[in-house]
Design an enzyme around this catalytic site. Structure first.
Site, short mmCIF file in Angstrom:
data_model
loop_
_atom_site.label_atom_id
_atom_site.label_comp_id
_atom_site.label_asym_id
_atom_site.label_seq_id
_atom_site.Cartn_x
_atom_site.Cartn_y
_atom_site.Cartn_z
N HIS A 1 0.76 -0.90 -7.68
CA HIS A 1 1.95 -1.27 -7.30
C HIS A 1 2.75 -2.57 -7.17
O HIS A 1 3.32 -3.23 -8.17
CB HIS A 1 2.01 -0.93 -5.42
CG HIS A 1 2.99 -1.36 -4.71
ND1 HIS A 1 4.01 -0.09 -4.32
CD2 HIS A 1 3.60 -2.64 -4.31
CE1 HIS A 1 4.93 -1.03 -3.85
NE2 HIS A 1 5.01 -2.73 -3.25
N GLU A 2 1.49 -3.55 -7.22
CA GLU A 2 1.75 -5.05 -7.72
C GLU A 2 2.19 -5.53 -8.49
O GLU A 2 2.97 -6.63 -8.63
CB GLU A 2 0.58 -5.65 -6.29
CG GLU A 2 0.79 -5.37 -5.06
CD GLU A 2 1.44 -5.75 -3.82
OE1 GLU A 2 2.58 -6.70 -4.50
OE2 GLU A 2 1.73 -5.20 -3.08
N HIS B 1 5.14 -5.38 -9.13
CA HIS B 1 6.38 -6.54 -9.24
C HIS B 1 5.94 -7.95 -9.77
O HIS B 1 6.44 -9.00 -9.98
CB HIS B 1 5.20 -7.28 -7.41
CG HIS B 1 6.31 -5.74 -6.10
ND1 HIS B 1 7.32 -6.39 -5.93
CD2 HIS B 1 5.43 -5.52 -5.29
CE1 HIS B 1 7.28 -5.18 -4.73
NE2 HIS B 1 6.18 -5.58 -4.51
N GLU C 1 11.29 -3.89 -5.40
CA GLU C 1 9.96 -2.61 -5.14
C GLU C 1 10.70 -1.58 -6.00
O GLU C 1 10.02 -0.57 -6.18
CB GLU C 1 11.10 -2.19 -3.37
CG GLU C 1 9.72 -2.96 -2.19
CD GLU C 1 8.98 -2.04 -2.17
OE1 GLU C 1 7.94 -1.59 -2.13
OE2 GLU C 1 8.03 -3.59 -2.25
#
Lengths: 499, 499
Positions: free
Chosen positions: B264-265, B268, B294
């Protein structure tokens, strides 16, 4: 405006400078410890920006106004007076240099450091030579702006070690040089053979780190107000007194390097952690000079960390953790960490010969700044002194004149602090032994608190409110004297080398 | 002054703001990752100082002068025009609030965050309630300063997701809610049983970290322009595009938590690493909105990271590294990471029910800001909605209304971005599958470069020069539509739950 309000305002102004110092520090520490390779250049830009912002505050009209307002104010208390004097010193150091020359210098330093790196890698002094000449020229020029009394080099010494002059150092270092060379001769003719090969077995990074932390905690470094990380070269950096970080470098086949650098940096760190809260907002909340700082790091590293009593306490733990030491007696271990071996590289040298490396740099710097030595002759002069004092000669530039980065950054006058640290430390020890006669028993029993408390009481708690000359006088009752360090060395090596 | 010179000067000014943003970021990251316990309070002081310094630059007369000078200048190119508009928006956001109210708000936020922490620990909403009321009041007050057209909550939405309104969201979220609840009902009546207990065996921190790094590198996160560290809660922070750091938290008895938070990160991070250098000095050099951000993190975490193709590629490596998976088939593993399990905690929820948690917060926030819901009724309203949408009820405040920190920091209007990210992501996927029909084969073969390149080309390379509405239109040819996400979910869970 009422004087009190003005004083509060002044301290708020100084607090801002302290904030910027911390910010610079965090950015720098992070660059050394964390920044990924592609981010280095952007970080450099921001560091340069921050340095300019800080310089602006340090040299502003506002700062001058505060200094002029308070400099002759006799009603200030001792600490505030020292604060004003300190600001004045810093202000003059910064503002006496014409702005364009300062900028030119900053640019030249950046280039010079890069050139030094390249020269060292390529093992070729010629690559660095023109930049070193520029650094020397800038320093000569700046000394003229700053002014000097007896000796031009005094002005540079005074930046790092207030109160120390060529006049004093010539005597002190001459005695020290003779003392060390005499002792070195005796050791060379000793038949005692020290085998230190056990330290070059394989020691995992993790086990070294854990043991270093164990030792640091025992000697009083506070991990709730600090941390230990790995960098290429060890250093200490403080963000106030409650976040004082140290770094080291682990070598799997060298047990001593990381451990003793940790204890060394731990000494710096304990000093900064002990600075009282009351000094916030005065710029006095830090160690008073490079020399006194080195006295603390070297006290912990050598006087304490390479003493027999220290290892009487720690060796059982070391044996438990490191099966590599099986069959090695405490006595062998102790001798191993104190082996004297003349070497070409300052940072790898032993406790005895270390100061000779410094004295060589001192003599060269003094001559350079006073125009008695020029760039074309410096390499020869370096090599000649190594032959004369240590009886060894560099086979190439990297292990000779290119070994240290200090000159590439324009830092002349800094090196003597390292040797001064040794001298201060031994003088503190002499007095400490008078006041706590059973000190070695205490160490043997792991009571490092008594030492920490003593050093705090005599040195740390003053921060920069006292100059080095005042610290040494107050702590030991007399001026700096190289006798104590020479006596200490003689006593120590007499036993080790049976001389 | 010539216009060109003025533009250069303006960009230099914005560069300073970017520097301060980076400095704030480094100080914050360092606080989360490194600062020892005793140093936290001093670091807080410096962060507050930096925030004020940045605010001064953002709201200065100088800034206003630049904006006024350029705002009607039609000769500016597309990027510079957007830069000026963006500055104007930020300037108004900051300067329309009276200074004393802004200060009062900053103080109230600090207190409110502390109160929330205490309340959560003590599991008692009453402790937090008066502070939450204050946060709501401030937001209501600020909306009046900022102004609004159709709905007060639009003004807050616009801060995080420009172009999104209550009008649009009501439709989008209503469809989404119905779609999810329908699917959830089907899944509940499925006889398929998923056993995911294998993920709660013991997995050492080191092995998790190594595998996460392995996966991150493969999917395109650049470790030469980033790093992975451990913090209490995972986050991504960028210091420009060449130092983009991500963090995670390792749980020894949870294989999924750290790994999927890393992916997830990483999403980003890849977005920020892809921002072009040419956007430096414009404040546009970052992801365009919370929702688009997101969409990238969730695309990597869920659409990619929880797909069967992804694990066709990575599972052999996982088995090699983790003997814990012995006897677990790829199919079982895939189902295990996609198990649907209604839960009370947003951050622990599965891909399907996650958006329901967001819709609940959206509905509550909208009512709060419009004065249709008051503090005394909020807890009941929360619990009722959880019962209605998810058919579960919190047994205490910590797993209910106290679970998220956003409201304690005064962030209303932020939550919808999370669900928007899911919607954007699925819409991007739909188009991507049209343009690269064999995309799942590519993933199966580990060709993540093709996805990275696609997302860069359609989204990342624009930084903040395009608004979310422009991005989605340009990338997919139409406006945001929840249909794609609902279709994606149906297709995915049809196979998994055989419905």
């Amino acid at each position: 405006m009422k004087k009190n309000t003005k004083l509060i305002e002044f301290k708020e102004y100084l607090t801002k400078i302290e904030y910027l110092t911390t910010i610079e520090g965090v950015l720098y520490w992070d660059m050394r410890v964390n920044v990924p390779s592609k981010g280095v250049s952007d970080r450099g830009d921001i560091l340069a920006y921050m340095s300019v912002e800080k310089y602006k505050l340090q040299t502003s009209d506002k700062m001058k106004e505060y200094i002029d307002y308070f400099i002759n104010d006799d009603s200030l208390d001792f600490q505030d007076k020292k604060m004003v004097l300190n600001c004045k010193k810093e202000y003059e150091l910064n503002s006496k240099i014409p702005e364009d020359r300062n900028k030119a210098y900053a640019l030249a330093v950046a280039k010079s450091e890069t050139a030094w790196e390249k020269a060292k890698q390529e093992n070729d002094f010629e690559v660095f030579k023109p930049y070193l000449k520029e650094m020397i020229d800038f320093n000569r020029e700046f000394v003229n702006y700053w002014g000097y009394k007896d000796n031009k080099y005094d002005t540079l010494l005074n930046i790092y070690e207030p109160g120390i002059t060529v006049d004093k150092l010539d005597t002190i270092f001459n005695d020290l040089k003779n003392g060390i060379i005499d002792l070195l001769d005796k050791i060379k003719s000793s038949s005692e053979v020290i085998n230190s090969s056990v330290f070059n077995k394989k020691f995992s990074k993790e086990s070294q780190e854990e043991f270093s932390k164990f030792v640091l905690e025992k000697i009083g470094y506070d991990f709730e107000a600090g941390r230990l990380d790995e960098t290429e070269h060890p250093f200490t950096i403080e963000f106030g007194n409650r976040d004082v970080r140290i770094t080291t470098h682990y070598y799997q086949e060298d047990f001593k390097s990381a451990l003793f650098s940790c204890i060394h940096e731990g000494g710096h760190g304990i000093y900064e952690q002990d600075i009282p809260d009351g000094l916030k907002g005065t710029l006095l909340g830090k160690g008073t000079s490079m020399g006194i700082h080195e006295s603390q790091s070297r006290f912990y590293e050598n006087i304490l960390g390479r003493s027999l009593s220290f290892w009487k306490y720690f060796y059982p733990e070391a044996i438990k953790r490191f099966p590599q030491f099986e069959g090695v007696s405490l006595d062998e271990f102790y001798k191993g960490i104190n082996e004297v071996k003349t070497s070409l590289i300052r940072t790898e040298s032993d406790e005895l010969t270390y100061s000779l490396h410094i004295i060589i740099r001192y003599e060269l710097e003094k001559a350079l700044i006073n125009g008695e030595l020029e760039i074309d002759d410096i390499k020869d002069a370096w090599n000649k002194k190594y032959k004369e004092y240590l009886n060894i000669e560099p086979s190439n530039d990297s292990e000779g004149i290119l070994q240290d980065m200090h000159w590439s950054g324009g830092s002349f006058g800094y090196f003597p602090s390292y040797a001064l640290g040794n001298l201060y430390g031994a003088q503190f020890l002499y007095k400490m032994k008078k006041e706590i006669p059973n000190i070695y028993d205490e160490i043997e029993n792991g009571n490092f608190e008594i030492i920490h408390k003593y050093l705090n009481e005599k040195i740390h708690k003053y921060g920069s409110t006292l100059d080095p000359v005042e610290i040494i006088k107050l702590a030991t009752g007399e001026e700096l004297n190289s006798k104590y360090f020479i006596d200490y060395l003689n006593e120590k090596y007499k036993d080790i080398y049976k001389i």
